[in-house]
Write an enzyme that holds these catalytic residues in place. Structure first.
Site, mmCIF file in Angstrom:
data_model
loop_
_atom_site.group_PDB
_atom_site.id
_atom_site.type_symbol
_atom_site.label_atom_id
_atom_site.label_comp_id
_atom_site.label_asym_id
_atom_site.label_seq_id
_atom_site.Cartn_x
_atom_site.Cartn_y
_atom_site.Cartn_z
ATOM 1 C CG HIS A 180 -3.641 3.168 1.764
ATOM 2 N ND1 HIS A 180 -4.165 2.682 0.593
ATOM 3 C CD2 HIS A 180 -3.578 2.120 2.612
ATOM 4 C CE1 HIS A 180 -4.402 1.394 0.733
ATOM 5 N NE2 HIS A 180 -4.068 1.027 1.950
ATOM 6 C CB CYS A 203 -0.935 0.007 1.203
ATOM 7 S SG CYS A 203 -1.951 -1.467 1.300
ATOM 8 C CG ASN A 227 -6.846 -1.359 0.920
ATOM 9 O OD1 ASN A 227 -6.057 -0.972 0.054
ATOM 10 N ND2 ASN A 227 -6.460 -1.721 2.129
HETATM 11 N N1 ACO Z 1 -18.558 -9.748 8.154
HETATM 12 C C1 ACO Z 1 -19.088 -10.024 9.361
HETATM 13 N N2 ACO Z 1 -18.332 -10.312 10.436
HETATM 14 C C2 ACO Z 1 -16.990 -10.292 10.263
HETATM 15 C C3 ACO Z 1 -16.384 -10.011 9.042
HETATM 16 C C4 ACO Z 1 -17.231 -9.726 7.963
HETATM 17 N N3 ACO Z 1 -16.736 -9.422 6.743
HETATM 18 N N4 ACO Z 1 -15.041 -10.066 9.196
HETATM 19 C C5 ACO Z 1 -14.822 -10.373 10.486
HETATM 20 N N5 ACO Z 1 -15.988 -10.525 11.122
HETATM 21 C C6 ACO Z 1 -16.215 -10.865 12.526
HETATM 22 C C7 ACO Z 1 -15.026 -11.541 13.158
HETATM 23 O O1 ACO Z 1 -15.031 -12.924 12.890
HETATM 24 C C8 ACO Z 1 -15.264 -11.239 14.613
HETATM 25 O O2 ACO Z 1 -16.220 -12.141 15.095
HETATM 26 P P1 ACO Z 1 -16.086 -12.739 16.590
HETATM 27 O O3 ACO Z 1 -16.145 -11.548 17.498
HETATM 28 O O4 ACO Z 1 -17.247 -13.639 16.675
HETATM 29 O O5 ACO Z 1 -14.751 -13.423 16.606
HETATM 30 C C9 ACO Z 1 -15.903 -9.856 14.593
HETATM 31 O O6 ACO Z 1 -16.396 -9.671 13.252
HETATM 32 C C10 ACO Z 1 -14.928 -8.729 14.895
HETATM 33 O O7 ACO Z 1 -13.743 -8.949 14.152
HETATM 34 P P2 ACO Z 1 -12.508 -7.995 14.251
HETATM 35 O O8 ACO Z 1 -11.390 -8.561 13.458
HETATM 36 O O9 ACO Z 1 -12.286 -7.650 15.692
HETATM 37 O O10 ACO Z 1 -13.097 -6.700 13.527
HETATM 38 P P3 ACO Z 1 -12.431 -5.310 13.385
HETATM 39 O O11 ACO Z 1 -13.290 -4.271 13.968
HETATM 40 O O12 ACO Z 1 -10.978 -5.324 13.783
HETATM 41 O O13 ACO Z 1 -12.494 -5.076 11.826
HETATM 42 C C11 ACO Z 1 -11.039 -5.191 9.931
HETATM 43 C C12 ACO Z 1 -11.796 -5.981 10.958
HETATM 44 C C13 ACO Z 1 -12.027 -4.391 9.092
HETATM 45 C C14 ACO Z 1 -10.273 -6.137 9.014
HETATM 46 C C15 ACO Z 1 -10.064 -4.232 10.640
HETATM 47 O O14 ACO Z 1 -9.288 -4.915 11.582
HETATM 48 C C16 ACO Z 1 -9.156 -3.529 9.688
HETATM 49 O O15 ACO Z 1 -9.575 -2.757 8.849
HETATM 50 N N6 ACO Z 1 -7.844 -3.735 9.837
HETATM 51 C C17 ACO Z 1 -6.897 -3.101 8.964
HETATM 52 C C18 ACO Z 1 -6.587 -4.029 7.890
HETATM 53 C C19 ACO Z 1 -6.407 -3.363 6.560
HETATM 54 O O16 ACO Z 1 -6.918 -2.315 6.246
HETATM 55 N N7 ACO Z 1 -5.659 -4.067 5.735
HETATM 56 C C20 ACO Z 1 -5.479 -3.652 4.410
HETATM 57 C C21 ACO Z 1 -4.084 -3.606 3.986
HETATM 58 S S1 ACO Z 1 -3.129 -2.710 5.031
HETATM 59 C C22 ACO Z 1 -3.720 -1.251 4.883
HETATM 60 O O17 ACO Z 1 -4.208 -0.922 3.829
HETATM 61 C C23 ACO Z 1 -3.639 -0.432 6.076
#
Ligand code: ACO
Length: 334
Positions: free
Chosen positions: A261, A115, A291
């Site tokens: 980004h 990214c 993204n």
């Molecule tokens: N739909 C429904 N539920 C979901 C989904 C989905 N798509 N994905 C995860 N869940 C569930 C999980 O299983 C979890 O369930 P549980 O509590 O029963 O275990 C619950 O939702 C919460 O999951 P978390 O991982 O805690 O959710 P979070 O609020 O952290 O959001 C996310 C997840 C969106 C991936 C977040 O962590 C994020 O954006 N991280 C940054 C990652 C990123 O952007 N990467 C891209 C490349 S790097 C960059 O560009 C910065």
């Protein structure tokens, strides 16, 4: 403040035609529109049809940037393509871009910084121009992430989209109506390799060569520890952006826009609020585009310039973080 050596002469972008909405994803994995919108800010993303390769999208964005810059492809001294989804392992995607835009025999190479790739590319291009070795450099950020996403993994497949953005850089020159020098004012680049496991496509390279077992365990697809990336993204985007501003003796109040980004709307909101910049100075298109990794900043910048939101002479902070973990920032007067 040192005088800028290079400036952005033109930008372009390409988004593929297929729109994949959150409703489409609801039919593919156990997710919901409300979960995706609330946690990420994304409503839809673009997907490339099978007939399109990474270099096709890159070339389309590049042609548009060259046209805006009024520079012929033959005048390019270097083509840098930032991507983690190349056409093939060898040769570089930049080689195919060179062919497709009709550039001469200028060096053409890929840059793998996920990214952060476009910001790294800007910084490298600026250095080459500052040294006097090059005059015109094409920097492309392009990703075809839909080919490396595991479409059965709800934790990653909702995030990513395909697209390309490009910028043509040339020698700085020309003050704006506000008396500012147009150009790349400062850049910062960092990598913390100890966090390499947070976000990776672990299989298919020399460490874990392609095999039937690897395909079955889906190690050729994106694997991510989302919460780890989230925390480091907020912290490092803020600190590197602050450092790029400090280098210039500037504060958030001196910026016209932030072009971050498009990782996740919550990451961007948190990082921008920590810089003390008002929310209405933040450019965003994550809702429509998702993204797109290295393509994210140049797509957003080009959309904002072409729509008339960002004007020549505006000062823009770009900041990005992704796999590596690599991150960087650039302060640029357009
Ligand atoms: N739909 C429904 N539920 C979901 C989904 C989905 N798509 N994905 C995860 N869940 C569930 C999980 O299983 C979890 O369930 P549980 O509590 O029963 O275990 C619950 O939702 C919460 O999951 P978390 O991982 O805690 O959710 P979070 O609020 O952290 O959001 C996310 C997840 C969106 C991936 C977040 O962590 C994020 O954006 N991280 C940054 C990652 C990123 O952007 N990467 C891209 C490349 S790097 C960059 O560009 C910065």
């Amino acid at each position: 403040m040192r005088e800028p050596a290079s400036r952005i002469l033109g930008t372009g972008h390409y988004l593929p035609p297929i729109v994949r909405t959150n409703a489409d994803l609801e039919r593919m994995v156990d997710t919901s529109d409300s979960w995706i919108v609330e946690r990420t800010g994304i409503r839809e993303r673009r997907i490339a049809p099978e007939t399109i390769a990474t270099s096709d999208m890159a070339a389309a964005a590049a042609k548009s940037a060259l046209e805006q810059a009024e520079i012929p492809a033959s005048a390019l001294d270097l083509i840098l393509v930032a991507t983690v989804t190349p056409d093939m392992p060898m040769p570089a995607t930049a080689v195919f871009v060179q062919q497709k835009i009709g550039a001469g025999n200028c060096p053409a190479m890929d840059l793998s910084a996920a990214c952060a790739g476009f910001v790294f590319g800007l910084s490298i291009a600026d250095s080459f121009i500052r040294s006097g070795a090059m005059r015109h450099v094409l920097v492309v950020g392009v990703e075809l992430l839909s080919r490396v996403v595991d479409w059965s993994d709800r934790t990653t497949c909702v995030l990513f989209g395909d697209g390309a953005g490009a910028a043509v850089l040339g020698p700085a020159g020309g003050a704006t109506a506000r008396g500012r020098s147009r150009g790349i004012l400062s850049t910062r680049m960092s990598t913390d390799g100890t966090l390499a496991g947070s976000l990776a496509i672990p299989g298919g390279g020399s460490a874990r060569p392609m095999s039937q077992a690897l395909l079955e365990s889906k190690q050729h697809k994106i694997q991510m520890k989302g919460q780890d990336v989230f925390k480091v993204a907020v912290k490092n985007l803020q600190s590197s952006s602050q450092a790029a501003l400090d280098d210039l003796g500037m504060t958030g109040a001196d910026l016209d826009w932030i072009c971050p980004h498009q990782a996740n709307i919550r990451i961007i909101d948190l990082a921008v609020s920590k810089l003390g910049v008002p929310r209405d100075k933040m450019l965003t298109n994550i809702e429509r585009v998702g993204n797109t990794s290295s393509a994210s900043i140049p797509i957003l910048l080009d959309e904002s310039v072409r729509s008339g939101k960002v004007h020549p002479g505006d000062t823009v902070l770009m900041c990005a973080l992704g796999a590596g973990i690599s991150w960087g920032s650039a302060v640029v007067t357009i």
